[in-house]
Design a protein around this motif. Sequence first.
Motif, short mmCIF file in Angstrom:
data_model
loop_
_atom_site.label_atom_id
_atom_site.label_comp_id
_atom_site.label_asym_id
_atom_site.label_seq_id
_atom_site.Cartn_x
_atom_site.Cartn_y
_atom_site.Cartn_z
N LEU A 48 0.92 -1.20 0.03
CA LEU A 48 0.05 -0.02 0.04
C LEU A 48 0.88 1.04 0.13
O LEU A 48 0.42 2.28 -0.71
N GLU A 72 -8.11 2.10 -3.75
CA GLU A 72 -9.20 1.47 -3.08
C GLU A 72 -9.14 -0.17 -3.51
O GLU A 72 -9.42 -0.99 -2.75
N ARG A 75 -6.23 -1.70 -1.36
CA ARG A 75 -6.85 -1.72 -0.19
C ARG A 75 -7.95 -2.80 0.06
O ARG A 75 -7.95 -3.52 1.07
#
Length: 77
Positions: A48, A72, A75
Amino acid sequence: MIKKVQIYKRDKYNMLTVEIQGKSLVVREISDAWGEECHTFLSRPEMLAWAESRFQADRLEGGEAEREAILEKFRSI
Protein backbone atom coordinates in the motif's frame (compact mmCIF):
# COMPACT_ATOMS: atom_id res chain seq x y z
CA MET A 1 -2.67 -21.55 -5.07
CA ILE A 2 -2.25 -18.16 -6.73
CA LYS A 3 -5.05 -15.61 -6.57
CA LYS A 4 -4.90 -12.87 -9.21
CA VAL A 5 -6.57 -9.46 -8.73
CA GLN A 6 -6.81 -6.97 -11.59
CA ILE A 7 -6.27 -3.38 -10.47
CA TYR A 8 -6.80 -1.82 -13.89
CA LYS A 9 -6.68 -2.78 -17.56
CA ARG A 10 -6.75 -0.13 -20.26
CA ASP A 11 -5.95 -2.49 -23.15
CA LYS A 12 -3.94 -5.67 -23.62
CA TYR A 13 -0.65 -3.79 -23.20
CA ASN A 14 -1.44 -1.48 -20.27
CA MET A 15 -2.54 -3.22 -17.09
CA LEU A 16 -1.70 -3.81 -13.47
CA THR A 17 -2.42 -6.98 -11.51
CA VAL A 18 -1.61 -8.31 -8.06
CA GLU A 19 -0.90 -11.99 -7.53
CA ILE A 20 -1.27 -13.34 -4.02
CA GLN A 21 1.27 -16.16 -3.71
CA GLY A 22 1.10 -17.45 -0.16
CA LYS A 23 2.63 -14.71 1.99
CA SER A 24 3.99 -12.75 -1.00
CA LEU A 25 2.18 -10.12 -3.03
CA VAL A 26 3.50 -9.76 -6.59
CA VAL A 27 2.48 -6.62 -8.45
CA ARG A 28 2.84 -6.94 -12.23
CA GLU A 29 2.78 -3.67 -14.11
CA ILE A 30 2.63 -4.03 -17.89
CA SER A 31 2.85 -1.01 -20.18
CA ASP A 32 3.49 -0.50 -23.87
CA ALA A 33 6.20 2.05 -23.00
CA TRP A 34 8.16 0.17 -20.30
CA GLY A 35 7.32 -3.50 -20.80
CA GLU A 36 6.70 -5.59 -17.70
CA GLU A 37 7.83 -4.70 -14.19
CA CYS A 38 7.36 -6.95 -11.18
CA HIS A 39 7.40 -5.78 -7.58
CA THR A 40 7.32 -8.35 -4.75
CA PHE A 41 6.06 -7.33 -1.33
CA LEU A 42 6.08 -9.37 1.87
CA SER A 43 3.32 -7.39 3.56
CA ARG A 44 0.14 -5.59 2.63
CA PRO A 45 1.22 -2.28 4.31
CA GLU A 46 4.45 -2.33 2.26
CA MET A 47 2.44 -2.78 -0.96
CA LEU A 48 0.00 0.00 0.00
CA ALA A 49 2.87 2.41 0.75
CA TRP A 50 4.34 1.66 -2.70
CA ALA A 51 0.96 2.18 -4.40
CA GLU A 52 0.35 5.49 -2.64
CA SER A 53 3.73 6.83 -3.74
CA ARG A 54 3.51 5.31 -7.24
CA PHE A 55 0.10 6.69 -8.21
CA GLN A 56 0.03 10.49 -8.07
CA ALA A 57 -3.15 12.34 -9.07
CA ASP A 58 -1.27 14.84 -11.26
CA ARG A 59 0.19 11.99 -13.36
CA LEU A 60 -3.11 10.17 -13.99
CA GLU A 61 -5.60 11.05 -16.73
CA GLY A 62 -8.56 10.74 -14.35
CA GLY A 63 -6.88 12.81 -11.63
CA GLU A 64 -7.77 12.28 -7.97
CA ALA A 65 -10.86 10.18 -8.78
CA GLU A 66 -8.80 7.64 -10.74
CA ARG A 67 -6.12 7.58 -8.02
CA GLU A 68 -8.69 6.85 -5.31
CA ALA A 69 -10.27 4.08 -7.42
CA ILE A 70 -6.87 2.42 -7.91
CA LEU A 71 -5.91 2.75 -4.23
CA GLU A 72 -9.30 1.36 -3.15
CA LYS A 73 -8.67 -1.78 -5.21
CA PHE A 74 -5.26 -2.17 -3.54
CA ARG A 75 -6.88 -1.75 -0.09
CA SER A 76 -9.45 -4.46 -0.87
CA ILE A 77 -6.70 -7.09 -1.24
